[in-house]
Design an enzyme around this catalytic site. Sequence first.
Site, short mmCIF file in Angstrom:
data_model
loop_
_atom_site.label_atom_id
_atom_site.label_comp_id
_atom_site.label_asym_id
_atom_site.label_seq_id
_atom_site.Cartn_x
_atom_site.Cartn_y
_atom_site.Cartn_z
N PHE A 1 45.32 -54.06 61.91
CA PHE A 1 44.15 -53.04 62.04
C PHE A 1 44.60 -51.97 60.95
O PHE A 1 43.73 -51.42 60.26
CB PHE A 1 44.40 -52.38 63.46
CG PHE A 1 43.61 -51.09 63.48
CD1 PHE A 1 42.22 -51.09 63.31
CD2 PHE A 1 44.48 -50.06 63.63
CE1 PHE A 1 41.69 -49.83 63.46
CE2 PHE A 1 44.02 -48.61 63.82
CZ PHE A 1 42.53 -48.76 63.68
N SER A 2 46.02 -51.78 60.84
CA SER A 2 46.29 -50.62 59.86
C SER A 2 46.00 -50.91 58.42
O SER A 2 46.91 -51.96 57.89
CB SER A 2 47.59 -50.20 60.14
OG SER A 2 48.29 -49.50 59.14
N PRO A 3 45.45 -50.35 57.63
CA PRO A 3 45.08 -50.65 56.14
C PRO A 3 46.43 -50.71 55.39
O PRO A 3 46.95 -51.69 54.52
CB PRO A 3 44.41 -49.56 55.64
CG PRO A 3 43.60 -48.86 56.78
CD PRO A 3 44.32 -49.23 57.93
#
Length: 465
Positions: A10-12
């Site tokens: 989910f985290s870029p």
Amino acid sequence: MGVILYGSIFSPPCRAVLITAEALGVPIQIKDVNIGEKEHLSPEFLKINPQHTVPTLDDNGTIVIDSHAILPFLVSKYAKDDCFYPKDLGKRALIEARLHFDSGSAFSVLKAVYRSHLYEGQLEYLTELQTQKILEVYALLNTFLERTEWIAGDHLTIADISLVTTVNSLEAMLAIDARKFPKIVKWSEKANELPFFSINKIGRKQYLDKWKVVSKHQFDSITLSIQKLLTQIEFSVGLNQPAVSTMAPKLYYMAASPPCRAVLMVAKAIGLELELEAVEFEQLRTEEILELNPQHTVPILVDADEDFTIWDSHAIAIYLVGQYGNDDSLYPKNDVKQVAVINQRMQFDNILFDKCKAAFHPIMMGIEDVVSEEASDCMLESLGLLEIFLKDKPWIAGDDLTIADLTILALVATVEEVVFPIDPERFPKLSEWFNKAKELPYFEECNREGLDKMGQLVRHEVPLI
């Protein structure tokens, strides 16, 4: 033991690490860290990373924090060639500048907007200021891509990987208008067609789904007039800028700016004389500055002998040591682990700079009379992390002075001069380091004028970026 990544797709930034590892053929075990459940604040995770951030990489016992430090580490250790992170100093400096643009501008905007909804109860989909900030990121990226196929040259590098994941998440908040930003759209599509970007498509969808929930809105394209913004920065940049006729590298700087003072110290440390061009606040959006740096920030370095222009203090520092240093002691390029630590500390410098700017700006704009308690607590938290960095080592990144010390020194000196003195009882290691660093022969020469000006700016409420 293998390579372990603490984080989530989910985290870029986590996605950027996974994409890079896939491109290099490095197997990675993912240990999911649920930020919503505050797993990043658990005692077990804090032992690994006192900054309690993801991604955090554990490479057979070597801990590397911050994606912008992890990507160069992985490439330097595992890549068969240097195509993702070239050894050429000019190309590498540009990549570093783009990485710091990602952490200090693009991702900073993304994080600020997301946090406003998640933690601060923002109800408006995007404020006018938030919209403007995102559009500025888009416009600058489109400008970077005017002359080169990829973000830092003619080949894909870790700068592209880092920024694509951020931009693909930003567009969940504000759609990219293909008519106004065609270069970004083409660049993003081309990157996502590469086989090792497959994880990005999954994470991109997850981010969009979570953003819909957090923002309490369905995703809609927002139509806005941005012609004025584009007109202001409608020019192109590339690897080679018009040369300036000068014998020494020329530095555009503001004495009060900590990043500028950091570059001055690096130059003095390697015995390099710079041609200095003082810039006033009002000049930052002049045609001369914008042609050199579309981000309209200082410091800017123009090296006429190399027909090369670069901005961002961290990228400049790396370039100067590599190009003009008698040795590489300030940035030991062949020591992969040491360089990873230095890069991480310089990325932390971005965080500390943001905390300082948040504290000073309301005073200098006449909104507040003193540094707020919240801003003060944020800075104290950052100083506490510096204390941890120095727990077992005399310098910020290890046993020897490096450019990480000089970049952070300029900021800590500003905090000590303008906000509050470093408490030796609360921060004994930081205090010891600071007192030792102030004894460097060039500290006063490079900092005194700027520290005095910074004090005057705060007291007299003069606007400063």
